[in-house]
Design an enzyme around this catalytic site. Structure first.
Site, short mmCIF file in Angstrom:
data_model
loop_
_atom_site.label_atom_id
_atom_site.label_comp_id
_atom_site.label_asym_id
_atom_site.label_seq_id
_atom_site.Cartn_x
_atom_site.Cartn_y
_atom_site.Cartn_z
NE ARG A 206 26.60 55.19 -13.25
CZ ARG A 206 27.00 56.38 -13.69
NH1 ARG A 206 27.21 56.59 -14.97
NH2 ARG A 206 27.22 57.38 -12.85
CG PHE A 225 28.18 55.23 -27.21
CD1 PHE A 225 29.05 55.75 -28.16
CD2 PHE A 225 26.91 54.83 -27.60
CE1 PHE A 225 28.64 55.88 -29.49
CE2 PHE A 225 26.50 54.96 -28.94
CZ PHE A 225 27.37 55.49 -29.87
CG ASP A 247 34.05 53.94 -25.08
OD1 ASP A 247 33.06 54.41 -24.49
OD2 ASP A 247 34.96 54.65 -25.56
CB SER A 248 35.86 54.43 -30.17
OG SER A 248 35.41 55.65 -29.63
CG ASP A 297 25.15 57.51 -21.97
OD1 ASP A 297 24.61 58.56 -22.37
OD2 ASP A 297 25.85 57.46 -20.93
CB CYS A 337 24.33 64.00 -23.08
SG CYS A 337 25.74 63.65 -24.13
N1 SAH Z 1 27.61 55.58 -20.37
C1 SAH Z 1 28.84 56.12 -19.86
C2 SAH Z 1 29.20 57.46 -20.49
C3 SAH Z 1 29.32 57.47 -21.99
S1 SAH Z 1 30.25 58.81 -22.63
C4 SAH Z 1 28.81 56.16 -18.35
O1 SAH Z 1 27.75 55.86 -17.74
O2 SAH Z 1 29.82 56.47 -17.73
C5 SAH Z 1 30.40 58.46 -24.31
C6 SAH Z 1 31.47 57.45 -24.67
O3 SAH Z 1 31.35 57.19 -26.07
C7 SAH Z 1 32.92 57.85 -24.47
O4 SAH Z 1 33.53 56.94 -23.61
C8 SAH Z 1 33.57 57.81 -25.87
O5 SAH Z 1 34.89 57.26 -25.83
C9 SAH Z 1 32.63 56.88 -26.58
N2 SAH Z 1 32.54 57.01 -28.07
C10 SAH Z 1 32.43 58.14 -28.79
N3 SAH Z 1 32.22 57.86 -30.09
C11 SAH Z 1 32.20 56.51 -30.20
C12 SAH Z 1 32.00 55.60 -31.29
N4 SAH Z 1 31.76 56.04 -32.52
N5 SAH Z 1 32.03 54.28 -31.03
C13 SAH Z 1 32.26 53.83 -29.78
N6 SAH Z 1 32.42 54.63 -28.71
C14 SAH Z 1 32.40 55.95 -28.92
#
Ligand code: SAH
Length: 393
Positions: A206, A225, A247-248, A297, A337
């Protein structure tokens, strides 16, 4: 003291100080859940002291390779102190920090994060579960804190045959907290958020994203995400004109919008989309909508090597789409990850995505988890988070 004896040839990884003993390596012996066992080679030589997990594929996790070591309360008190004191050597610009990172800190099955004056712990292994009270007291004694919240609700608990357990283990306090990270603040919920509430492991990324936003004067940023908007806030803090975040998860997006406000950024600089990333990327591509910085991510597509193939396709897909909507000269921060995808394989997947999108780029940085999520020489599985920073040609 109960003993487990390994099959011939199965002692090698332990001799290299790797802390896992798989079910298939054991010739005979067993114990109760979390009980300490003496691990021996096929010819009876001492190898390690380990915690036994009767129902897990990882049947035992090593506490110590030293035959003279007693696995008792003082052992765990010392291990917690070592782990916490090691953090003083790491560059962590936040009051949120991982204090214990399982195997890498000699405490397999234990995760402990600190958010200000609150500790949040996940007891994921049978051994950590058995020593929970000693560990909780040791963690509070070493940090001088009084509040510890338990988040033992990860799916790996069921592989260990352990039930979910959440709630205050010591003390009590708010579960809505605000974390200070680099130049910004982030609200989180330790009772309801993912993991222990937040993705501390992306802290350094970040920061780098904020640095890039400042230096390259990002106009249109896409954060895929986004969870609670960590990279969104970082980009805005670096001066990005506008960030679209996808995000979903509805609750995560609410928190993300609240985090933009918390830092005093004008709401019109951020757009949030409750949507599937893959579908959104396709839509942007079909509309010819482009961005000059993108973060990818995603969640863990491949928890183990067995899922690697399907996960590889999923990673390739989103990276290909991201390349298509990235402006020339634009920057992609792309991550995996998944423990089941090595850094080398991830690089190959991203290369394949670039080929398919007919886009080339400069890999200007390789990213990993923040240093308080350490990787150690003896435990390569500790490298789960890897990222590439790519500047499109
Ligand atoms: N980058 C973030 C962490 C990401 S964690 C940070 O720095 O804090 C991964 C995220 O992906 C989660 O919030 C989850 O809700 C989301 N997610 C999972 N599958 C998804 C999809 N198909 N479309 C959109 N978001 C998704």
């Amino acid at each position: 003291m109960k003993t487990i004896r390994l099959r011939e040839g199965k002692e090698r990884s332990l001799q290299r100080r790797h802390p896992w003993i798989f079910e298939s390596a054991i010739a005979r012996g067993g114990a109760d859940s979390g009980e300490t066992v003496r691990v021996e080679s096929h010819d009876g030589k001492f190898l390690a002291w380990a915690a036994f997990s009767p129902s897990s594929k990882i049947r035992a996790r090593v506490w110590s390779f030293d035959e003279a070591q007693r696995i008792d309360a003082p052992f765990f008190i010392a291990a917690c102190a070592r782990s916490i004191r090691a953090r003083a050597r790491f560059d962590v610009q936040s009051d949120g920090m991982r204090l214990v990172h399982g195997e890498s800190d000699g405490l397999p099955g234990l995760i402990v994060d600190r958010y200000g004056d609150t500790l949040v712990a996940q007891f994921m292994g049978s051994g950590a579960e058995r020593w929970k009270d000693v560990l909780a007291d040791a963690l509070l004694a070493e940090t001088g804190l009084t509040k510890l919240y338990e988040r033992s609700d990860a799916s790996s608990r069921s592989l260990e045959g352990l039930p979910e357990a959440t709630g205050w283990l010591r003390g009590e306090g708010p579960t809505e907290l605000v974390l200070r990270e680099h130049d910004w603040q982030l609200g989180l919920n330790i009772a309801e958020g993912h993991k222990t509430g937040f993705y501390l492991d992306q802290r350094d990324s970040r920061k780098r994203f904020a640095d890039h936003a400042r230096r390259l004067n990002f106009q249109r940023v896409l954060n895929c995400f986004c969870y609670t908007g960590g990279f969104t806030v970082a980009a805005l803090s670096g001066g990005a004109a506008h960030v679209t975040s996808i995000d979903s998860s509805g609750p995560a997006l609410e928190k993300a919008a609240a985090n933009v406000a918390l830092n005093g950024f004008a709401p019109e600089r951020a757009t949030f989309m409750d949507a599937d990333v893959n579908a959104s990327l396709r839509q942007f591509a079909s509309e010819g909508r482009t961005f000059d910085a993108i973060v990818l991510d995603p969640p863990k597509f491949a928890p183990t090597v067995a899922h690697a193939e399907r996960a590889a396709r999923a990673y390739k897909d989103i990276n290909r789409l991201a390349f298509k909507i990235l402006e020339p000269g634009g920057v992609l921060f792309t991550y995996s990850c998944s423990g089941g995808i090595s850094a080398d394989l991830f690089h190959k997947i991203v290369a394949g995505a670039g080929m398919d999108a007919q886009v080339d780029g400069f890999i200007t940085e390789r990213m990993g988890g923040a240093p308080d999520h350490p990787m150690t020489i003896n435990f390569p599985e500790g490298e789960y988070l890897k990222g590439l920073v790519i500047v499109r040609k």
